[in-house]
Design a protein around this motif. Structure first.
Motif, short mmCIF file in Angstrom:
data_model
loop_
_atom_site.label_atom_id
_atom_site.label_comp_id
_atom_site.label_asym_id
_atom_site.label_seq_id
_atom_site.Cartn_x
_atom_site.Cartn_y
_atom_site.Cartn_z
N ARG A 128 5.22 -22.02 80.04
CA ARG A 128 3.64 -22.37 80.31
C ARG A 128 3.25 -21.58 81.57
O ARG A 128 1.98 -21.60 81.72
N VAL A 157 5.93 -17.01 85.67
CA VAL A 157 7.68 -16.91 85.42
C VAL A 157 7.79 -16.12 84.28
O VAL A 157 8.60 -15.26 84.29
N TYR A 215 18.81 -21.46 86.62
CA TYR A 215 18.83 -22.57 87.39
C TYR A 215 20.29 -22.92 87.25
O TYR A 215 21.06 -23.44 88.23
C1 SAM Z 1 13.48 -26.14 86.02
S1 SAM Z 1 12.88 -24.67 85.09
C2 SAM Z 1 14.39 -24.27 84.26
C3 SAM Z 1 14.10 -22.59 83.57
C4 SAM Z 1 15.22 -22.16 82.77
N1 SAM Z 1 15.22 -22.84 81.51
C5 SAM Z 1 16.46 -22.21 83.50
O1 SAM Z 1 17.30 -23.17 83.08
O2 SAM Z 1 16.78 -21.32 84.34
C6 SAM Z 1 11.76 -25.41 83.85
C7 SAM Z 1 10.82 -24.40 83.35
O3 SAM Z 1 10.33 -25.21 82.18
C8 SAM Z 1 8.86 -24.77 82.15
N2 SAM Z 1 8.20 -26.00 81.37
C9 SAM Z 1 7.99 -27.07 82.04
N3 SAM Z 1 7.56 -28.19 81.05
C10 SAM Z 1 7.10 -27.40 80.14
C11 SAM Z 1 6.18 -27.38 78.87
N4 SAM Z 1 5.69 -28.71 78.74
N5 SAM Z 1 5.58 -26.37 78.33
C12 SAM Z 1 6.39 -25.17 78.49
N6 SAM Z 1 7.10 -24.88 79.53
C13 SAM Z 1 7.23 -25.67 80.24
C14 SAM Z 1 8.38 -24.68 83.71
O4 SAM Z 1 7.47 -23.89 83.83
C15 SAM Z 1 9.73 -23.93 84.06
O5 SAM Z 1 9.70 -22.46 84.02
#
Ligand code: SAM
Length: 213
Positions: free
Chosen positions: A68, A72, A190
């Motif tokens: 979203r 990023v 992450y």
């Molecule tokens: C903690 S980060 C983890 C990113 C990646 N998956 C990793 O493991 O490196 C969480 C990601 O999910 C996205 N995100 C969280 N809630 C979301 C939603 N409801 N819809 C789309 N993206 C979402 C955030 O913007 C963020 O980029």
């Protein structure tokens, strides 16, 4: 996630529209990818390393990264080097009901989803039963869903929600590095960071169930 200000964001996004970057409208995957290969999604794809590696490893599948946050997503898209089995969607998972068609996905990855640690925000967690039910609609019956997290709160909550909604937990581990079930694991951004800091990574899988239409 700490968000950095990204230079010329709009112009950089523009380059991908109509190609790598999909519009949030009803998605017909056979038209988008030009083939009938199964489609696997990652919700909250972040900077995209995981899904890019998956797309390279499994050219017989198509991959959809949903994220979203533009600043990023642009970093994910700018890593792609012509892979034809990968697309991105800038959207909140909350808003996908009219975008992802029923039974159109064949797998789903939830990697380090925001844990929303306060109880009052639990409905926002991507493993809240409301989301699990929607996943069952979007996924073909018996498709695999895999979750990885460093958050005890989110992991315990997910186990509860997945069981309570009638799914069978599989390959549950409190340390992915020690589990043979994940020996082909691809680390996310992450995950690399948390692992380097010495945190154990929790993981589980389950399979989607049939939805009565
Ligand atoms: C903690 S980060 C983890 C990113 C990646 N998956 C990793 O493991 O490196 C969480 C990601 O999910 C996205 N995100 C969280 N809630 C979301 C939603 N409801 N819809 C789309 N993206 C979402 C955030 O913007 C963020 O980029």
């Amino acid at each position: 996630m700490r968000l950095r200000k990204v230079k010329n964001l709009e112009q950089r996004m523009e380059r991908f529209r109509g190609g790598l970057l999909l519009e949030p409208k009803p998605l017909v995957f056979a038209d988008i990818f030009g083939n009938q290969q199964p489609v696997v999604a990652e919700f909250g794809t972040g900077r995209g390393e995981f899904i890019l590696m998956m797309a390279r490893r499994q050219p017989e599948l198509n991959f959809l990264g949903v994220e979203r946050v533009d600043s990023v997503l642009i970093q994910a898209m700018e890593k792609v080097e012509g892979e034809t089995n990968l697309r991105y969607l800038r959207a909140n998972v909350e808003d996908l009901d009219d975008v992802i068609q029923e039974s159109s996905l064949s797998g789903l990855y939830l990697n380090f989803s925001d844990p929303w640690p306060k109880k009052k925000n639990r409905k926002r967690r991507l493993t809240h039963r409301g989301y699990l039910e929607r996943n069952d609609r979007w996924l073909q019956e018996h498709s695999m869903v895999q979750l990885k997290t460093d958050s005890k709160t989110l992991f315990a909550f997910s186990i509860e929600e997945i069981s309570q909604t009638g799914h069978m937990l599989e390959d549950v581990t409190l340390d992915i590095a020690q589990s043979p079930a994940y020996e082909d694991n691809i680390q996310t951004e992450y995950e690399e960071r948390f692992t380097a800091e010495g945190h154990p990574i929790y993981a589980l899988r389950y399979h989607s169930k049939k939805v009565k239409l």
